[in-house]
Scaffold this active site. Structure first.
Site, short mmCIF file in Angstrom:
data_model
loop_
_atom_site.label_atom_id
_atom_site.label_comp_id
_atom_site.label_asym_id
_atom_site.label_seq_id
_atom_site.Cartn_x
_atom_site.Cartn_y
_atom_site.Cartn_z
N LYS A 74 27.93 39.25 36.54
CA LYS A 74 28.91 39.10 37.62
C LYS A 74 28.39 39.19 39.00
O LYS A 74 27.68 40.23 39.20
CB LYS A 74 30.19 40.15 37.34
CG LYS A 74 31.44 40.12 38.10
CD LYS A 74 32.43 41.00 37.50
CE LYS A 74 33.58 40.86 38.31
NZ LYS A 74 34.76 41.96 38.00
N SER A 149 39.44 39.87 36.82
CA SER A 149 38.44 39.28 37.99
C SER A 149 37.24 38.68 37.60
O SER A 149 36.56 37.80 37.97
CB SER A 149 38.29 40.22 39.15
OG SER A 149 37.56 41.43 38.54
N SER A 173 39.72 43.77 34.19
CA SER A 173 39.08 42.74 34.74
C SER A 173 37.76 42.29 33.27
O SER A 173 37.28 41.22 33.71
CB SER A 173 38.38 42.75 36.07
OG SER A 173 39.37 42.55 36.83
N1 GLN Z 1 43.66 42.44 37.95
C1 GLN Z 1 43.31 43.88 38.34
C2 GLN Z 1 43.46 43.64 39.96
O1 GLN Z 1 43.49 42.69 40.68
C3 GLN Z 1 42.28 44.50 38.06
C4 GLN Z 1 41.16 44.01 38.53
C5 GLN Z 1 39.66 44.79 37.97
O2 GLN Z 1 39.92 45.08 36.92
N2 GLN Z 1 38.57 44.52 38.84
O3 GLN Z 1 43.20 44.91 40.58
#
Ligand code: GLN
Length: 511
Positions: A74, A149, A173
């Site tokens: 990532k 994400s 995410s």
């Molecule tokens: N969807 C969540 C957010 O936008 C989780 C993001 C994540 O786990 N990095 O904060």
């Protein structure tokens, strides 16, 4: 999708060669990435030469325990000599001068790093649509999002562009995109895996974890990622469990907690059916189902979006165009504001120099050329969602609202943690859907942040409580998209969720 252990056997037996093996992944990237857009950077030459180096070690019998793993990373995890953009314009030119600890650990065991994976900007999002590289797409149906994400990391494994990948999970995410793409994704207990070299979003939530095509590969990856790191003060020195042993415990009769709160309104009927079918199958094999309550679940989203944005607003303050990140064009500022470039340079010298008091006094006036430079650099550098988070986070931390929002949310976080502590007195793991629906269409939730945030309803609590969680494929929806089931485990009990996940995988025909 490849099974790492059998690839390793074939490599050892000389039945396949790592350069050919890696070459097949590069071919898949060339073929599929123009549509799926899961990988944002790949250097074919470097990959082939690394593969040849590792192959030599395999031939000599000196290769590490991850030789054969082809890993996507990532784009929020630092890799020396590589751009680390976090899908943000503000870091579009940032190149890391060091390796994150997880990268060092993978390299030490001769894993092959194949490329950098797409993601939502600074890991904020649930769809991978917030990215300067453009959206990643779901390999099961490219009109749909892969989740976020870590959308690129999940999609890359699902599309066969790498055998395993690394993601980060601050509020779901890893697990949500794993569920959307039909792969396995594990969020370790907070502090189980070093965060050194992970670009920070919300430091009391952030975790690095693996994506794989199957549970055993997930265990193998975690085995090498986990453990204390002197470079990360918050990392735990608890002994690392035997995760490979945990995935062999197919006869273990687990006590599985089933929380009412995770099967209520907002859950797609068919997702519910698929998850319940899996739970019944586990019961038939000997698991004991225990109804449990997690009464503070309903506050999870609000609590998370207060605390995570607060931490983000502080973490992202470093991207000011002076010390870090994109710097707005001096010349343009000069033209627009009629300011002297020299004056700005002088301000910068003062701000980063020895005379801190003078700098602070000038900054307090909030309209120095330097402040204008900050504003312009950040306005140009950050995308809409990141700006929204910084504004929210700054608001909940501001003097007049701190007690009403931030301090209160900290208390609710404690209550959510206690809910889990009570539950884990009675059960080994807790089961739930990973997400309330399957993947949604690109653009569908783009204009509605609250709808987007609701996606995280089942994953967020594990981050608030600091416990571990895994998403495993549970079936296919009639819309043709994958459905994931989530197991959450107590802190430092990754073994339990891996056992439950492996049993589920076997019940779904996994080999
Ligand atoms: N969807 C969540 C957010 O936008 C989780 C993001 C994540 O786990 N990095 O904060």
């Amino acid at each position: 999708m490849d099974n790492l252990l059998s690839v390793q056997e074939q490599l050892k037996a000389g039945k396949t060669d790592l350069t050919d093996h890696a070459g097949r992944y590069l071919d898949t990237i060339n073929e599929k990435n123009p549509t799926v857009n899961a990988i944002v950077h790949v250097d074919d030459e470097q990959v082939r030469s690394q593969a040849a180096t590792i192959q030599k070690k395999i031939d000599d019998g000196t290769a590490g325990r991850l030789a054969g793993a082809v890993v996507g990373v990532k784009d929020v995890i630092c890799e020396k000599g590589k751009k680390v953009t976090c899908s943000s314009h503000i870091l579009h030119n940032f190149e890391s001068v060091y390796n994150a600890t997880v990268i060092e650990r993978l390299l030490k065991e001769d894993a092959l790093l194949i490329g950098r994976c797409n993601m939502d900007e600074f890991a904020m999002g649930s769809s991978n649509e917030n990215s300067i590289h453009g959206p990643a797409r779901n390999p099961a149906n490219t009109e749909y999002v892969p989740g976020g994400s870590s959308g690129g990391s999940a999609a890359a494994v699902a599309a066969g562009m790498c055998s395993v990948s690394l993601g980060s999970d601050t509020g779901g995410s890893i697990r949500q995109p794993a569920s959307y793409c039909g792969v396995v994704g594990l969020k370790p207990t907070y502090s189980r895996v070093s965060r050194y070299g992970l670009v920070a979003f919300a430091s009391s939530f952030d975790c690095i974890g693996p994506f794989s095509g199957n549970v055993t590969d997930t265990a193998l990856m975690l085995q090498h990622l986990a453990g204390y790191d002197s470079m990360d003060n918050s990392s735990s020195d608890k002994p690392v469990g035997n995760y490979l042993e945990a995935v062999r415990q197919n006869d273990r009769k687990l006590k599985i907690g089933v929380p009412d709160e995770y099967f209520g309104d907002g859950l797609d009927d068919e997702v519910r059916q698929i998850v319940e079918t899996n739970i019944k199958a586990l019961e038939k094999e000997g698991a004991e189902l225990v109804p449990i309550r997690l009464p503070h679940t309903k506050y999870g989203i609000a609590t998370y979006y207060i605390l995570a944005t607060a931490e983000a607003s502080s973490n992202l303050a470093r991207y000011d165009g002076v010390r870090y990140g994109h710097r707005a064009d001096f010349k343009k500022i000069e033209e627009e504001l009629g300011l002297e470039v020299k004056a700005i340079e002088q301000e910068i010298k003062i701000a980063v120099g020895a005379d801190k008091e003078e700098a602070i006094e000038r900054l307090a006036r909030l309209d120095t050329p330097l402040i204008r430079l900050y504003k312009k650099s950040r306005t140009e550098g950050f995308g809409t969602e990141v700006k929204r988070r910084i504004m929210l986070g700054t608001y909940v931390l501001s003097a007049g609202y701190y007690d009403a929002y931030y301090a209160k949310a900290q208390k609710v976080r404690r209550l959510i943690k206690q809910d889990f502590e009570n539950a884990f007195d009675k059960v080994d793991v807790i089961v739930s859907p990973t997400a309330p629906t399957t993947a949604f269409k690109l653009g569908e939730n783009q204009d509605d942040p609250v709808q987007m945030y609701l996606n995280d309803v089942y994953t967020i609590s594990a981050n608030l409580a600091g416990i571990c969680g895994i998403s495993v494929p549970a079936g296919t929806h009639s819309n043709g998209l994958p459905v994931g089931i989530q197991f959450m485990g107590n802190a430092f009990r990754e073994e339990d969720i891996l056992t439950a996940a492996r049993q589920t995988e076997l019940l779904n025909g996994g080999s």
